[in-house]
Design a protein around this motif. Structure first.
Motif, PDB file in Angstrom:
ATOM      1  N   LEU A 104       0.802  -1.168  -0.113  1.00 17.98           N
ATOM      2  CA  LEU A 104       0.255   0.059  -0.056  1.00 17.98           C
ATOM      3  C   LEU A 104       0.934   1.273  -0.014  1.00 17.98           C
ATOM      4  O   LEU A 104       0.314   2.320  -0.447  1.00 17.98           O
ATOM      5  CB  LEU A 104      -0.761  -0.030   1.245  1.00 17.98           C
ATOM      6  N   ALA A 105       2.107   1.229   0.492  1.00 16.51           N
ATOM      7  CA  ALA A 105       3.176   2.364   0.492  1.00 16.51           C
ATOM      8  C   ALA A 105       4.577   1.780  -0.058  1.00 16.51           C
ATOM      9  O   ALA A 105       4.808   0.802   0.392  1.00 16.51           O
ATOM     10  CB  ALA A 105       3.068   3.097   2.018  1.00 16.51           C
ATOM     11  N   VAL A 106       4.946   2.769  -0.753  1.00 23.11           N
ATOM     12  CA  VAL A 106       6.404   2.436  -0.932  1.00 23.11           C
ATOM     13  C   VAL A 106       7.026   3.567  -0.568  1.00 23.11           C
ATOM     14  O   VAL A 106       7.118   4.825  -0.738  1.00 23.11           O
ATOM     15  CB  VAL A 106       6.612   1.984  -2.537  1.00 23.11           C
ATOM     16  N   LEU A 244      14.236   3.771 -11.788  1.00 22.33           N
ATOM     17  CA  LEU A 244      13.112   3.156 -11.500  1.00 22.33           C
ATOM     18  C   LEU A 244      11.671   4.094 -11.760  1.00 22.33           C
ATOM     19  O   LEU A 244      10.621   3.396 -12.013  1.00 22.33           O
ATOM     20  CB  LEU A 244      12.936   2.418 -10.257  1.00 22.33           C
ATOM     21  N   VAL A 245      11.932   5.105 -11.454  1.00 21.61           N
ATOM     22  CA  VAL A 245      10.676   6.067 -11.384  1.00 21.61           C
ATOM     23  C   VAL A 245      10.412   7.070 -12.559  1.00 21.61           C
ATOM     24  O   VAL A 245       9.699   7.836 -12.761  1.00 21.61           O
ATOM     25  CB  VAL A 245      10.615   7.020  -9.863  1.00 21.61           C
ATOM     26  N   HIS A 246      11.253   6.952 -13.640  1.00 16.88           N
ATOM     27  CA  HIS A 246      11.312   7.920 -14.668  1.00 16.88           C
ATOM     28  C   HIS A 246       9.676   7.568 -15.345  1.00 16.88           C
ATOM     29  O   HIS A 246       9.408   6.687 -15.606  1.00 16.88           O
ATOM     30  CB  HIS A 246      12.122   7.376 -15.783  1.00 16.88           C
ATOM     31  N   GLY A 247       9.178   8.993 -15.455  1.00 14.32           N
ATOM     32  CA  GLY A 247       7.755   8.820 -16.072  1.00 14.32           C
ATOM     33  C   GLY A 247       6.693   8.550 -14.991  1.00 14.32           C
ATOM     34  O   GLY A 247       5.315   8.495 -15.267  1.00 14.32           O
ATOM     35  N   GLN A 248       7.004   8.410 -13.606  1.00 11.36           N
ATOM     36  CA  GLN A 248       5.897   7.856 -12.659  1.00 11.36           C
ATOM     37  C   GLN A 248       6.256   9.097 -11.476  1.00 11.36           C
ATOM     38  O   GLN A 248       4.991   9.199 -10.882  1.00 11.36           O
ATOM     39  CB  GLN A 248       6.229   6.466 -12.051  1.00 11.36           C
ATOM     40  N   LEU A 249       7.468   9.494 -11.158  1.00 10.96           N
ATOM     41  CA  LEU A 249       7.299  10.673 -10.364  1.00 10.96           C
ATOM     42  C   LEU A 249       8.011  11.712 -10.888  1.00 10.96           C
ATOM     43  O   LEU A 249       8.806  11.746 -11.851  1.00 10.96           O
ATOM     44  CB  LEU A 249       8.305   9.982  -9.125  1.00 10.96           C
ATOM     45  N   ASP A 250       7.796  13.121 -10.321  1.00 14.51           N
ATOM     46  CA  ASP A 250       8.619  14.138 -10.599  1.00 14.51           C
ATOM     47  C   ASP A 250       9.950  14.242 -10.127  1.00 14.51           C
ATOM     48  O   ASP A 250      10.325  13.685  -9.190  1.00 14.51           O
ATOM     49  CB  ASP A 250       7.835  15.567 -10.326  1.00 14.51           C
ATOM     50  N   VAL A 268       2.590  11.283  -5.961  1.00 12.04           N
ATOM     51  CA  VAL A 268       1.816   9.933  -6.008  1.00 12.04           C
ATOM     52  C   VAL A 268       1.689   9.557  -4.697  1.00 12.04           C
ATOM     53  O   VAL A 268       2.406   9.299  -3.702  1.00 12.04           O
ATOM     54  CB  VAL A 268       2.494   8.849  -6.808  1.00 12.04           C
ATOM     55  N   ALA A 269       0.266   9.558  -4.287  1.00 12.95           N
ATOM     56  CA  ALA A 269      -0.280   8.911  -2.932  1.00 12.95           C
ATOM     57  C   ALA A 269       0.506   7.862  -2.656  1.00 12.95           C
ATOM     58  O   ALA A 269       0.277   6.932  -3.307  1.00 12.95           O
ATOM     59  CB  ALA A 269      -1.778   9.314  -2.681  1.00 12.95           C
ATOM     60  N   GLY A 270       0.806   7.752  -1.284  1.00  8.80           N
ATOM     61  CA  GLY A 270       1.318   6.425  -0.968  1.00  8.80           C
ATOM     62  C   GLY A 270       2.882   6.166  -1.569  1.00  8.80           C
ATOM     63  O   GLY A 270       3.449   4.957  -1.064  1.00  8.80           O
TER      64      GLY A 270
END
Length: 328
Positions: A104-106, A244-250, A268-270
């Protein structure tokens, strides 16, 4: 499904794990198959981490942090994360082994990677005279002439450590002054085995099977010269591990994961981030550890806001009715 997954095993990751475990969140920590413990595994004596007045070896500090995290219930997995899906309420983390975990959280505590010179023969001669880790490879350069590239604290620490083995250690720096702290500069200047090569940058690494010399370019007049040596240690900084987070996190202009203010909250929440992967400025073990604390508490508060039916999917049945509380 887990309540929380922590990716990374440096001071930020292990501290987040300690706090999350003490809050009964049963964290899973993915520690990497080959780089568990982060950069401090490649560090000699750590003198500025509170609680160790006589200093402590970097690997020893990380082993203690891991043991503390495991004591409170953290599960540590030695594997590499190959992809993440951060969309939706349930996040998915896929490992190199093929295992897939959900939470649920990372928390991303992925740290940073050694910066390279970008020269043609750098990779070819890696392990054959070119190194980014004095503690790993210094022993192999007994009674040799070697060089360290860089001008910060890490470069000075590497140079001083390498004088335990090498007969001569050059420090190659592209400017005429160092950016290292005064205490680290003083130690290097006082070491008779260290010689500084100012206003110089490495433009070529020479040698067929092993390093034989480097070609230097004077940053003032552009002249080139060769410096004979048998080993080259590169200590010019690090880049945040954000692949790992390209395109998903700023990301910030510095390339770190963007978080809100002094928190660990991403867009991103969580999803939270801590340590060097969000810090382009201070980059200390103690600040990373503090950042891990923030991330664990932020994640705990987030989980406390989720619907009970969603939480019940991640919390063990016997603990499903427990109230999540903040741990100081």
């Amino acid at each position: 499904m887990r309540q929380i997954i922590i990716i990374g095993s440096g001071p930020a990751g292990y501290t987040a794990a300690v706090y999350a475990a003490r809050a009964n969140l049963n964290p899973l920590l993915i520690a990497s198959s080959v780089e568990a413990g982060g950069e401090l595994m490649n560090t000699t004596e750590v003198e500025n981490f509170p609680g160790f007045p006589d200093g402590i070896l970097g690997p020893d500090l990380m082993f203690k942090m891991q043991a503390q995290a495991e004591k409170f219930g953290t599960e540590v997995v030695l594997d590499d994360v190959v992809s993440v899906d951060l969309s939706g309420d349930v996040k998915t983390v896929t490992l190199g082994s093929g295992a897939v975990h959900q939470a649920l959280a990372v928390i991303f505590a992925t740290g940073s990677a050694y910066r390279k010179l970008g020269l043609d023969d750098e990779e070819r001669l890696s392990g054959h005279g070119v190194s980014w880790c004095a503690t790993c490879d210094g022993f192999f350069f007994r009674e040799r002439t070697i060089a360290v590239v860089g001008g910060g604290d890490s470069a000075m620490e590497e140079a001083n450590f390498l004088t335990r083995f090498a007969d001569k250690v050059y420090v190659i720096h592209r400017k005429d002054s160092l950016r290292a702290s005064k205490i680290m500069q003083d130690r290097a200047f006082a070491n008779e085995k260290i010689e500084f090569v100012w206003n110089s940058e490495v433009v070529a690494i020479n040698g067929d099977q092993t390093v034989k010399s480097v070609t230097l370019r004077d940053t003032v007049n552009g002249e080139k010269s060769d410096l004979e040596l048998q080993g080259l240690f590169i200590a010019i900084g690090n880049d945040p591990r954000v692949h790992l987070v390209h395109g998903q996190l700023d990301l910030t202009p510095e390339g770190t994961i963007a978080v809100a203010g002094r928190s660990s909250k991403t867009k991103v929440a969580g999803v939270f981030a801590a340590g060097d992967v969000i810090d382009p400025t201070y980059r200390q073990a103690v600040t990373a550890a503090a950042s891990g604390t923030v991330a664990a508490l932020d994640a705990e508060h987030y989980l406390a806001t989720l619907p009970k039916d969603l939480l019940a999917l991640a919390v063990p049945a016997e603990a499903s009715d427990l109230e999540l509380t903040t741990t100081a």
